[in-house]
Design a protein around this motif. Structure first.
Motif, PDB file in Angstrom:
ATOM      1  N   ALA A  57      35.750  51.404  75.119  1.00  0.00           N
ATOM      2  CA  ALA A  57      36.651  50.418  75.163  1.00  0.00           C
ATOM      3  C   ALA A  57      36.500  50.032  73.391  1.00  0.00           C
ATOM      4  O   ALA A  57      37.599  49.774  72.823  1.00  0.00           O
ATOM      5  N   LEU A  58      35.376  49.907  72.945  1.00  0.00           N
ATOM      6  CA  LEU A  58      35.356  49.575  71.478  1.00  0.00           C
ATOM      7  C   LEU A  58      36.157  50.581  70.608  1.00  0.00           C
ATOM      8  O   LEU A  58      36.753  50.355  69.600  1.00  0.00           O
ATOM      9  N   VAL A  59      35.780  51.959  70.778  1.00  0.00           N
ATOM     10  CA  VAL A  59      36.614  52.815  70.302  1.00  0.00           C
ATOM     11  C   VAL A  59      37.907  52.922  70.374  1.00  0.00           C
ATOM     12  O   VAL A  59      38.961  52.925  69.405  1.00  0.00           O
ATOM     13  N   ASP A  60      38.626  52.332  71.586  1.00  0.00           N
ATOM     14  CA  ASP A  60      39.959  52.179  71.831  1.00  0.00           C
ATOM     15  C   ASP A  60      40.501  51.016  70.913  1.00  0.00           C
ATOM     16  O   ASP A  60      41.553  51.184  70.117  1.00  0.00           O
ATOM     17  N   LEU A  61      39.744  49.916  70.879  1.00  0.00           N
ATOM     18  CA  LEU A  61      40.091  49.057  69.962  1.00  0.00           C
ATOM     19  C   LEU A  61      40.296  49.102  68.489  1.00  0.00           C
ATOM     20  O   LEU A  61      40.903  48.650  67.623  1.00  0.00           O
TER      21      LEU A  61
END
Length: 233
Positions: A57-61
């Protein structure tokens, strides 16, 4: 954080999206401040889930420009400047003007404004705009952001190019991330936020791109002027 489920009924991809959505809301709500750092472990413990969907999720953001990776330290909320905001407005203007040029050229989505399908879609977008305007009038920034993002997402979908819609959505999301750090300084936002969504829909429904361009130009001038005043204060 509320709304996150780590049970077996939730797939990893769903959990990843839930975490990304919740963190995005934290940034847009001003609860995660620009420059604030955190680790995958901290977020995983706060959500009560494993590290893998959190990291994803952090990579997506990060790919969306909301976060940035800090080597050997985790992630931090991206810090945008007013110069960044000005450049975002320029990029948004280019994308939106391309949409209007397609309308001028007789894009099939607007070939016949009287077509029931086109009219129905415009009616949905207009209702979204009405909700955004109500939130703006009430000074409810978080609610406004949600409706505004959906308004532009649905409006851009009328032009049938998903890449254009995705790019515009990313720009608008980054614009809001930049703007909230200034807007949250005001104790009362009633009557301060732009609320011309329905005017834009009505202009496009009438195929009046001159009026539509005027609405967008007024919006950009209003938002930039407001942030410049808040930054100076």
């Amino acid at each position: 954080m509320p709304g996150i489920s780590g049970t077996g009924a939730v797939t990893r991809s769903t959990l990843r999206q839930q975490i990304a959505d919740a963190l995005r809301d934290e940034v847009l709500g001003g609860r995660l401040q620009p420059g604030q750092e955190f680790t995958v472990k901290e977020i995983a413990e706060q959500y009560g889930v494993s590290a893998t969907p959190v990291r994803e999720a952090l990579v997506d953001l990060s790919a969306q420009g909301l976060l940035e990776a800090v080597q050997h330290r985790g992630f931090r909320v991206h810090e945008y400047s007013l110069d960044d905001y000005r450049e975002m407005l320029q990029a948004r203007a280019l994308v939106i003007d391309g949409m209007f040029q397609a309308l001028d050229a007789g894009h099939e989505a607007f070939r016949d404004p009287g077509d029931p399908r086109t009219a129905a879609t415009l009616a949905v977008v207009r209702r979204r705009g009405e909700e955004a305007q109500r939130a703006a009038g009430a000074g409810e920034l978080t609610v406004l952001i949600g409706y505004d993002l959906r308004f532009w997402r649905e409006l851009s979908a009328l032009f049938g190019n998903p890449y254009l819609g995705d790019f515009l959505h990313r720009l608008r999301l980054q614009s809001w991330v930049c703007a909230v750090q200034y807007l949250r300084r005001l104790p009362d936002l009633r009557g301060v936020l732009w609320a011309g969504h329905t005017g834009l829909v009505d202009a496009l429904g009438a195929r009046d791109t001159v009026a539509a361009r005027a609405v967008v130009a007024a919006y950009n001038a209003h938002s930039l002027g407001l942030l410049e005043r808040l930054a100076a204060a």
